[in-house]
Scaffold this motif. Structure first.
Motif, PDB file in Angstrom:
ATOM      1  N   LYS A  60     -11.193 -54.991   5.753  1.00  8.52           N
ATOM      2  CA  LYS A  60     -10.174 -54.265   5.004  1.00  8.52           C
ATOM      3  C   LYS A  60     -10.858 -53.355   3.997  1.00  8.52           C
ATOM      4  N   LYS A  61     -10.437 -52.094   3.954  1.00  9.23           N
ATOM      5  CA  LYS A  61     -11.011 -51.127   3.019  1.00  9.23           C
ATOM      6  C   LYS A  61      -9.906 -50.599   2.127  1.00  9.23           C
ATOM      7  N   GLU A  62     -10.149 -50.641   0.812  1.00  9.72           N
ATOM      8  CA  GLU A  62      -9.107 -50.233  -0.121  1.00  9.72           C
ATOM      9  C   GLU A  62      -9.721 -49.881  -1.469  1.00  9.72           C
ATOM     10  N   ALA A  63      -8.929 -49.192  -2.280  1.00 13.04           N
ATOM     11  CA  ALA A  63      -9.320 -48.941  -3.666  1.00 13.04           C
ATOM     12  C   ALA A  63      -9.059 -50.222  -4.457  1.00 13.04           C
ATOM     13  N   PRO A  64     -10.050 -50.737  -5.168  1.00 21.70           N
ATOM     14  CA  PRO A  64      -9.865 -52.015  -5.849  1.00 21.70           C
ATOM     15  C   PRO A  64      -9.085 -51.870  -7.150  1.00 21.70           C
ATOM     16  N   LEU A  87     -14.860 -52.498 -14.989  1.00 23.54           N
ATOM     17  CA  LEU A  87     -14.638 -53.775 -14.314  1.00 23.54           C
ATOM     18  C   LEU A  87     -13.938 -53.552 -12.982  1.00 23.54           C
ATOM     19  N   ILE A  88     -14.504 -54.121 -11.933  1.00 24.06           N
ATOM     20  CA  ILE A  88     -13.953 -53.996 -10.585  1.00 24.06           C
ATOM     21  C   ILE A  88     -13.603 -55.390 -10.090  1.00 24.06           C
ATOM     22  N   LYS A  89     -12.324 -55.612  -9.865  1.00 26.25           N
ATOM     23  CA  LYS A  89     -11.852 -56.925  -9.419  1.00 26.25           C
ATOM     24  C   LYS A  89     -11.921 -56.996  -7.899  1.00 26.25           C
ATOM     25  N   LEU A  90     -12.434 -58.113  -7.385  1.00 27.11           N
ATOM     26  CA  LEU A  90     -12.573 -58.310  -5.946  1.00 27.11           C
ATOM     27  C   LEU A  90     -11.525 -59.315  -5.472  1.00 27.11           C
ATOM     28  N   PRO A  91     -10.725 -58.970  -4.481  1.00 23.46           N
ATOM     29  CA  PRO A  91      -9.722 -59.906  -3.964  1.00 23.46           C
ATOM     30  C   PRO A  91     -10.396 -61.062  -3.231  1.00 23.46           C
ATOM     31  N   PRO A  92      -9.661 -62.141  -2.950  1.00 22.61           N
ATOM     32  CA  PRO A  92     -10.254 -63.252  -2.191  1.00 22.61           C
ATOM     33  C   PRO A  92     -10.857 -62.751  -0.883  1.00 22.61           C
ATOM     34  N   HIS A  93     -12.102 -63.140  -0.631  1.00 22.75           N
ATOM     35  CA  HIS A  93     -12.806 -62.609   0.532  1.00 22.75           C
ATOM     36  C   HIS A  93     -13.750 -63.658   1.096  1.00 22.75           C
ATOM     37  N   LYS A  94     -14.131 -63.444   2.345  1.00 23.98           N
ATOM     38  CA  LYS A  94     -15.118 -64.293   3.012  1.00 23.98           C
ATOM     39  C   LYS A  94     -16.306 -63.422   3.376  1.00 23.98           C
ATOM     40  N   GLY A  95     -17.487 -63.831   2.942  1.00 18.55           N
ATOM     41  CA  GLY A  95     -18.670 -63.013   3.171  1.00 18.55           C
ATOM     42  C   GLY A  95     -18.850 -61.999   2.053  1.00 18.55           C
ATOM     43  N   PRO A  96     -19.860 -61.146   2.165  1.00 18.74           N
ATOM     44  CA  PRO A  96     -20.127 -60.155   1.119  1.00 18.74           C
ATOM     45  C   PRO A  96     -19.076 -59.051   1.091  1.00 18.74           C
ATOM     46  N   VAL A  97     -19.050 -58.337  -0.021  1.00 18.00           N
ATOM     47  CA  VAL A  97     -18.160 -57.187  -0.205  1.00 18.00           C
ATOM     48  C   VAL A  97     -19.030 -55.938  -0.325  1.00 18.00           C
ATOM     49  N   THR A  98     -18.636 -54.869   0.348  1.00 16.23           N
ATOM     50  CA  THR A  98     -19.348 -53.597   0.238  1.00 16.23           C
ATOM     51  C   THR A  98     -18.625 -52.709  -0.767  1.00 16.23           C
ATOM     52  N   LEU A  99     -19.332 -52.361  -1.831  1.00 12.92           N
ATOM     53  CA  LEU A  99     -18.793 -51.493  -2.879  1.00 12.92           C
ATOM     54  C   LEU A  99     -19.381 -50.097  -2.704  1.00 12.92           C
ATOM     55  N   THR A 100     -18.518 -49.085  -2.653  1.00 12.49           N
ATOM     56  CA  THR A 100     -18.983 -47.704  -2.533  1.00 12.49           C
ATOM     57  C   THR A 100     -18.336 -46.858  -3.627  1.00 12.49           C
ATOM     58  N   GLN A 134     -15.528 -60.535  -9.483  1.00  9.80           N
ATOM     59  CA  GLN A 134     -15.445 -59.355 -10.344  1.00  9.80           C
ATOM     60  C   GLN A 134     -16.859 -58.892 -10.681  1.00  9.80           C
ATOM     61  N   VAL A 135     -17.047 -57.575 -10.742  1.00 15.04           N
ATOM     62  CA  VAL A 135     -18.346 -57.025 -11.125  1.00 15.04           C
ATOM     63  C   VAL A 135     -18.129 -55.935 -12.164  1.00 15.04           C
ATOM     64  N   SER A 136     -19.233 -55.537 -12.801  1.00 14.53           N
ATOM     65  CA  SER A 136     -19.172 -54.550 -13.870  1.00 14.53           C
ATOM     66  C   SER A 136     -20.206 -53.458 -13.622  1.00 14.53           C
ATOM     67  N   ILE A 137     -19.828 -52.211 -13.915  1.00 19.12           N
ATOM     68  CA  ILE A 137     -20.754 -51.082 -13.841  1.00 19.12           C
ATOM     69  C   ILE A 137     -21.124 -50.680 -15.265  1.00 19.12           C
ATOM     70  N   LEU A 138     -22.425 -50.710 -15.564  1.00 16.57           N
ATOM     71  CA  LEU A 138     -22.919 -50.372 -16.898  1.00 16.57           C
ATOM     72  C   LEU A 138     -23.980 -49.282 -16.802  1.00 16.57           C
ATOM     73  N   GLY A 139     -24.020 -48.417 -17.806  1.00 11.47           N
ATOM     74  CA  GLY A 139     -25.062 -47.411 -17.883  1.00 11.47           C
ATOM     75  C   GLY A 139     -26.352 -48.006 -18.426  1.00 11.47           C
ATOM     76  N   SER A 174     -16.581 -41.919  -9.391  1.00  5.89           N
ATOM     77  CA  SER A 174     -15.299 -41.566  -8.777  1.00  5.89           C
ATOM     78  C   SER A 174     -15.253 -42.180  -7.383  1.00  5.89           C
ATOM     79  N   ASN A 175     -14.069 -42.146  -6.778  1.00  6.63           N
ATOM     80  CA  ASN A 175     -13.884 -42.612  -5.393  1.00  6.63           C
ATOM     81  C   ASN A 175     -14.401 -44.036  -5.179  1.00  6.63           C
ATOM     82  N   ILE A 176     -14.063 -44.939  -6.065  1.00  6.12           N
ATOM     83  CA  ILE A 176     -14.502 -46.330  -5.933  1.00  6.12           C
ATOM     84  C   ILE A 176     -13.680 -47.016  -4.844  1.00  6.12           C
ATOM     85  N   MET A 177     -14.374 -47.630  -3.883  1.00  3.57           N
ATOM     86  CA  MET A 177     -13.728 -48.328  -2.775  1.00  3.57           C
ATOM     87  C   MET A 177     -14.474 -49.634  -2.498  1.00  3.57           C
ATOM     88  N   ILE A 178     -13.758 -50.589  -1.897  1.00  3.67           N
ATOM     89  CA  ILE A 178     -14.392 -51.829  -1.448  1.00  3.67           C
ATOM     90  C   ILE A 178     -14.002 -52.077   0.001  1.00  3.67           C
TER      91      ILE A 178
END
Length: 224
Positions: free
Chosen positions: A34-38, A70-83, A169-174, A199-203
């Motif tokens: 499943k690919k979506e904007a988180p 902050l990017i919230k990740l829905p319940p998932h099995k296996g790794p998540v690809t963040l782009t 959940q993960v965080s993007i920091l400078g 921009s264009n954050i997707m999981i």
């Protein structure tokens, strides 16, 4: 002799004569990704591009993951690809462009971290600015004559990061920004400074299976 052979054929069960090897069960279909904007929290939005209509979010230099994007990740099995797309930031000046004083080379580094401050991966964007053609877009909501902000994204680096299965959940920091201009080079790493934009954050992920329902117990005897 023919009569004996005919009798033997009749003695063999029909099922034995027509038995075929059992077919193997078909393999289950591969899980659908499943690919979506988180769901995300952007503490310092830059704004929306007037042409692309894309939302840009400032990446701040911080030490605490809770203060990042902050990017919230829905319940998932296996790794998540963040782009996402990573951009540098340019404070645009028409006067500097006309005077051939606008050149700048930016190198910004950011980190994607877990909420316990563990680094998952770093990302870098490097780009050069000379004229307005080097801008990704202008950002609406400014006080200028065209209604755009002076700060605009420049340069684009497509980022792909794999997030381990156990994170929700993960965080993007400078981390650091280096700016090279005609009059010298400067580096910025102090907390609280915007050093890049995303921009264009997707999981993309495999949804977790629904929880198994427990067995319902039988009815007990009623007391007399």
């Amino acid at each position: 002799m023919r009569i004996v052979l005919f009798v033997l054929c009749l003695a063999i069960p029909l099922s034995a004569q027509t038995r075929r090897p059992a077919r193997k069960a078909a393999a289950p279909p591969p899980p659908v990704l499943k690919k979506e904007a988180p769901e995300m929290t952007c503490p310092t939005p830059l704004g929306v591009g007037v042409t692309t209509k894309i939302s840009f979010c400032d990446v701040m230099t911080e030490r605490d993951p809770a203060a990042g994007i902050l990017i919230k990740l829905p319940p998932h099995k296996g790794p998540v690809t963040l782009t996402f797309d990573l951009h540098n930031r340019q404070t645009y000046s028409e006067e500097d462009v006309r005077g051939h004083r606008a050149f700048a080379r930016y190198t910004a580094s950011i980190g994607v971290l877990t909420m316990d401050n563990t680094l998952i991966s770093r990302a870098i964007v490097q780009s050069e600015f000379r004229t307005a053609r080097d801008l990704v877009d202008r950002i609406g909501g400014g006080a200028g004559p065209a209604g755009v902000k002076a700060v605009a994204p420049t340069g684009t680096e497509a980022i792909v990061i794999t997030i381990p299965e156990g994170e929700d959940q993960v965080s993007i920091l400078g981390e650091k920004l280096t700016v090279e201009r005609q009059d010298g080079t400067a580096t910025f790493a102090q907390p609280g400074r915007p050093i890049a934009d995303v921009s264009n954050i997707m999981i993309e992920y495999k949804p977790a299976p629904p929880p198994k329902q427990g067995r319902t117990g039988g009815r007990g005897r009623r007391g007399g």
